[in-house]
Design an enzyme around this catalytic site. Sequence first.
Site, PDB file in Angstrom:
ATOM      1  N   GLY A  12     -67.003 -10.461 -83.849  1.00 46.69           N
ATOM      2  CA  GLY A  12     -65.996 -10.068 -84.824  1.00 46.69           C
ATOM      3  C   GLY A  12     -64.710  -9.595 -84.177  1.00 46.69           C
ATOM      4  O   GLY A  12     -64.214 -10.174 -83.213  1.00 46.69           O
ATOM      5  N   CYS A  13     -64.162  -8.483 -84.684  1.00 45.43           N
ATOM      6  CA  CYS A  13     -62.855  -8.002 -84.241  1.00 45.43           C
ATOM      7  C   CYS A  13     -62.821  -7.634 -82.768  1.00 45.43           C
ATOM      8  O   CYS A  13     -61.760  -7.648 -82.148  1.00 45.43           O
ATOM      9  CB  CYS A  13     -62.433  -6.795 -85.072  1.00 45.43           C
ATOM     10  SG  CYS A  13     -62.134  -7.140 -86.809  1.00 45.43           S
ATOM     11  N   VAL A  14     -63.962  -7.277 -82.204  1.00 45.52           N
ATOM     12  CA  VAL A  14     -63.980  -6.831 -80.809  1.00 45.52           C
ATOM     13  C   VAL A  14     -64.064  -7.994 -79.833  1.00 45.52           C
ATOM     14  O   VAL A  14     -64.038  -7.794 -78.622  1.00 45.52           O
ATOM     15  CB  VAL A  14     -65.167  -5.865 -80.583  1.00 45.52           C
ATOM     16  CG1 VAL A  14     -66.492  -6.632 -80.461  1.00 45.52           C
ATOM     17  CG2 VAL A  14     -64.952  -4.996 -79.352  1.00 45.52           C
TER      18      VAL A  14
END
Length: 301
Positions: free
Chosen positions: A138-140
Amino acid sequence: MPRIASVAPVLPEHASSQEAIAAELGPLVTADPAQRALLERLHASAGVRTRRTALPLAAYRDLGDFGAANDAWIREGTALAAEAATRALDRAGLAPDEVDFLLFTSVTGVSAPSLDAALVPALGMRADVKRLPSFGLGCVAGAAGLARVADYLVGHPDDVGLLISVELCSLTLQRDDASVGNLVATGLFGDGAAAAVLVGDRRGEALAADAAPLGPEIVGSRSALYPDTVNAIGWEVGATGFRIVLSAEVPAAVERHIAAGVDGLLGEHGLDRTDVDLWIAHPGGPKVIDAFGSRIRAARR
């Protein structure tokens, strides 16, 4: 230490205002006027003025089922990934066949073989390039990808690493889903790709000798799994594709945990927050970046 030699972001050509996106997607998400009004308020308060989408905005009306959306992800994602990789390699003064390690990451579509396999012959990379596809970060994913490519280059100082990230969030659109998570997600996330070229110590020295500009060294990284946050953000995967899981817990988790992680990483290098001149964060929205900023500022007083 490994160095970042170049970075290249790429956006789709289709740009729309937040108001136009809300007007187009609202009827697809809910027929209830009250829920439509809530969607429009959430979009207006998201702090986003313009977003890019992989397809023209009107095409989402007849996009079809999960299979059709995923086919579009493969087609459009491969094209954006190829453009990002080409730009990044050109900026670093490197050819595709000089790439030794390729890490590809995405969380908005699936394919087997993964998209990076198609990029190898399309861009002219060597058949023996080491590939590592990743799903679920995801965002990481961008930060984690940089860390993992850097880890590889510590042990292979003559090598070149390439990180490619593709996220086409618009293709995960869930119809007839008026959950708050879906309403918020339709107002926050856009589409795009990015690539970063990293080089090991000795390869970096060779590039520097040829007067090629190099970016910063990667001197360390740190990961953390926050307890009791498994249901804070993610996907529920079903017949209609990726249904967003997005709770109000996300900014609260950042407020509780980010300080310890940042202090731990900096402490390993004899630093504290007062030594940092620039912070770069990948937030999930205004509330998350506000939570991050408040904890960073609190530690600097």
